[in-house]
Scaffold this motif. Sequence first.
Motif, PDB file in Angstrom:
ATOM      1  N   VAL A   1       6.463   2.507  -7.784  1.00 37.42           N
ATOM      2  CA  VAL A   1       5.771   2.027  -6.276  1.00 37.42           C
ATOM      3  C   VAL A   1       7.006   2.029  -5.235  1.00 37.42           C
ATOM      4  O   VAL A   1       8.130   1.369  -5.718  1.00 37.42           O
ATOM      5  CB  VAL A   1       5.199   0.682  -6.376  1.00 37.42           C
ATOM      6  CG1 VAL A   1       4.725   0.176  -5.149  1.00 37.42           C
ATOM      7  CG2 VAL A   1       4.004   0.841  -7.435  1.00 37.42           C
ATOM      8  N   LYS A   2       6.858   2.357  -4.168  1.00 35.39           N
ATOM      9  CA  LYS A   2       8.189   2.304  -3.255  1.00 35.39           C
ATOM     10  C   LYS A   2       7.340   1.924  -2.149  1.00 35.39           C
ATOM     11  O   LYS A   2       6.268   1.944  -1.627  1.00 35.39           O
ATOM     12  CB  LYS A   2       8.895   3.509  -3.094  1.00 35.39           C
ATOM     13  CG  LYS A   2       8.088   4.600  -2.587  1.00 35.39           C
ATOM     14  CD  LYS A   2       8.770   6.205  -2.643  1.00 35.39           C
ATOM     15  CE  LYS A   2       7.690   7.088  -2.404  1.00 35.39           C
ATOM     16  NZ  LYS A   2       6.553   7.469  -3.136  1.00 35.39           N
TER      17      LYS A   2
ATOM     18  N   ARG B   1       7.847  -0.684 -11.366  1.00 32.72           N
ATOM     19  CA  ARG B   1       6.690  -0.386 -11.966  1.00 32.72           C
ATOM     20  C   ARG B   1       5.428  -1.169 -11.191  1.00 32.72           C
ATOM     21  O   ARG B   1       5.655  -1.909 -10.749  1.00 32.72           O
ATOM     22  CB  ARG B   1       6.609  -0.759 -13.322  1.00 32.72           C
ATOM     23  CG  ARG B   1       7.631   0.109 -14.232  1.00 32.72           C
ATOM     24  CD  ARG B   1       7.556  -0.745 -15.626  1.00 32.72           C
ATOM     25  NE  ARG B   1       6.396  -0.756 -16.001  1.00 32.72           N
ATOM     26  CZ  ARG B   1       5.795   0.158 -17.243  1.00 32.72           C
ATOM     27  NH1 ARG B   1       6.542   1.153 -17.608  1.00 32.72           N
ATOM     28  NH2 ARG B   1       4.519  -0.231 -17.707  1.00 32.72           N
ATOM     29  N   LEU B   2       4.241  -0.117 -11.251  1.00 28.14           N
ATOM     30  CA  LEU B   2       3.078  -0.583 -10.654  1.00 28.14           C
ATOM     31  C   LEU B   2       2.639  -2.070 -11.203  1.00 28.14           C
ATOM     32  O   LEU B   2       2.347  -2.848 -10.470  1.00 28.14           O
ATOM     33  CB  LEU B   2       1.981   0.429 -10.828  1.00 28.14           C
ATOM     34  CG  LEU B   2       0.651   0.298 -10.174  1.00 28.14           C
ATOM     35  CD1 LEU B   2       0.795  -0.252  -8.640  1.00 28.14           C
ATOM     36  CD2 LEU B   2      -0.269   1.037 -10.479  1.00 28.14           C
ATOM     37  N   ASP B   3       2.598  -2.299 -12.540  1.00 27.98           N
ATOM     38  CA  ASP B   3       2.273  -3.436 -12.976  1.00 27.98           C
ATOM     39  C   ASP B   3       2.950  -4.412 -12.842  1.00 27.98           C
ATOM     40  O   ASP B   3       2.638  -5.617 -12.367  1.00 27.98           O
ATOM     41  CB  ASP B   3       1.971  -3.301 -14.541  1.00 27.98           C
ATOM     42  CG  ASP B   3       3.286  -2.980 -15.426  1.00 27.98           C
ATOM     43  OD1 ASP B   3       4.333  -2.189 -14.536  1.00 27.98           O
ATOM     44  OD2 ASP B   3       3.467  -3.028 -16.578  1.00 27.98           O
TER      45      ASP B   3
ATOM     46  N   ILE C   1       0.076   3.262  -0.562  1.00 25.00           N
ATOM     47  CA  ILE C   1      -0.941   2.801  -0.401  1.00 25.00           C
ATOM     48  C   ILE C   1      -1.618   2.298  -1.876  1.00 25.00           C
ATOM     49  O   ILE C   1      -1.794   3.399  -2.591  1.00 25.00           O
ATOM     50  CB  ILE C   1      -2.072   3.490   0.519  1.00 25.00           C
ATOM     51  CG1 ILE C   1      -1.530   3.657   1.805  1.00 25.00           C
ATOM     52  CG2 ILE C   1      -3.381   2.722   0.662  1.00 25.00           C
ATOM     53  CD1 ILE C   1      -1.022   2.687   2.625  1.00 25.00           C
ATOM     54  N   ILE C   2      -1.969   1.095  -2.141  1.00 25.06           N
ATOM     55  CA  ILE C   2      -2.612   0.631  -3.521  1.00 25.06           C
ATOM     56  C   ILE C   2      -4.135   0.313  -3.141  1.00 25.06           C
ATOM     57  O   ILE C   2      -4.070  -0.639  -2.506  1.00 25.06           O
ATOM     58  CB  ILE C   2      -1.705  -0.337  -4.113  1.00 25.06           C
ATOM     59  CG1 ILE C   2      -0.133   0.022  -4.246  1.00 25.06           C
ATOM     60  CG2 ILE C   2      -2.457  -0.810  -5.347  1.00 25.06           C
ATOM     61  CD1 ILE C   2       0.519  -1.006  -4.671  1.00 25.06           C
ATOM     62  N   GLU C   3      -4.848   0.935  -4.087  1.00 26.97           N
ATOM     63  CA  GLU C   3      -6.167   0.404  -3.912  1.00 26.97           C
ATOM     64  C   GLU C   3      -6.788  -0.115  -5.382  1.00 26.97           C
ATOM     65  O   GLU C   3      -6.307   0.535  -6.377  1.00 26.97           O
ATOM     66  CB  GLU C   3      -7.084   1.604  -3.579  1.00 26.97           C
ATOM     67  CG  GLU C   3      -8.404   1.281  -3.246  1.00 26.97           C
ATOM     68  CD  GLU C   3      -9.183   2.660  -2.571  1.00 26.97           C
ATOM     69  OE1 GLU C   3     -10.371   2.588  -2.731  1.00 26.97           O
ATOM     70  OE2 GLU C   3      -8.576   3.335  -2.009  1.00 26.97           O
TER      71      GLU C   3
ATOM     72  N   VAL D   1       2.303  -1.354   0.725  1.00 26.18           N
ATOM     73  CA  VAL D   1       3.484  -1.830   0.228  1.00 26.18           C
ATOM     74  C   VAL D   1       4.689  -2.045   1.394  1.00 26.18           C
ATOM     75  O   VAL D   1       4.722  -0.887   1.747  1.00 26.18           O
ATOM     76  CB  VAL D   1       4.036  -1.344  -0.908  1.00 26.18           C
ATOM     77  CG1 VAL D   1       5.265  -1.960  -1.354  1.00 26.18           C
ATOM     78  CG2 VAL D   1       3.027  -1.080  -2.199  1.00 26.18           C
ATOM     79  N   LEU D   2       4.954  -3.220   1.704  1.00 23.43           N
ATOM     80  CA  LEU D   2       6.029  -3.498   2.707  1.00 23.43           C
ATOM     81  C   LEU D   2       7.440  -3.662   2.197  1.00 23.43           C
ATOM     82  O   LEU D   2       8.415  -3.331   3.000  1.00 23.43           O
ATOM     83  CB  LEU D   2       5.648  -4.687   3.628  1.00 23.43           C
ATOM     84  CG  LEU D   2       4.251  -4.612   4.225  1.00 23.43           C
ATOM     85  CD1 LEU D   2       3.972  -5.900   5.175  1.00 23.43           C
ATOM     86  CD2 LEU D   2       4.260  -3.492   5.392  1.00 23.43           C
TER      87      LEU D   2
END
Length: 79
Positions: free
Chosen positions: A41-42, A2-4, A46-48, A60-61
């Motif tokens: 998220v994988k 999850r993103l959070d 790209i997260i902004e 995200v690496l």
Amino acid sequence: MRLDKFLKVSRLIKRRTVANEACDAGRVLVNDKPAKASVKVKQGDIIEIQFGTRTVKVEVLDIKDTTKKEEAGDLFKYL
């Protein structure tokens, strides 16, 4: 993941509840789309994140459920 939870584990945002609130307010984008806290998220995403007047953009690496403080920076790369 999850993103959070990713934002908390990677220490981009200190607390998961704060990450949730940022997502609900529309201040977090994943691949240029507004994202809810439940978005998966994988690697390669790209997260902004918009912090007031400042914007942080990361790629995200790696994804881990837990990480040490010193290794949290290895989960993402600033763009």
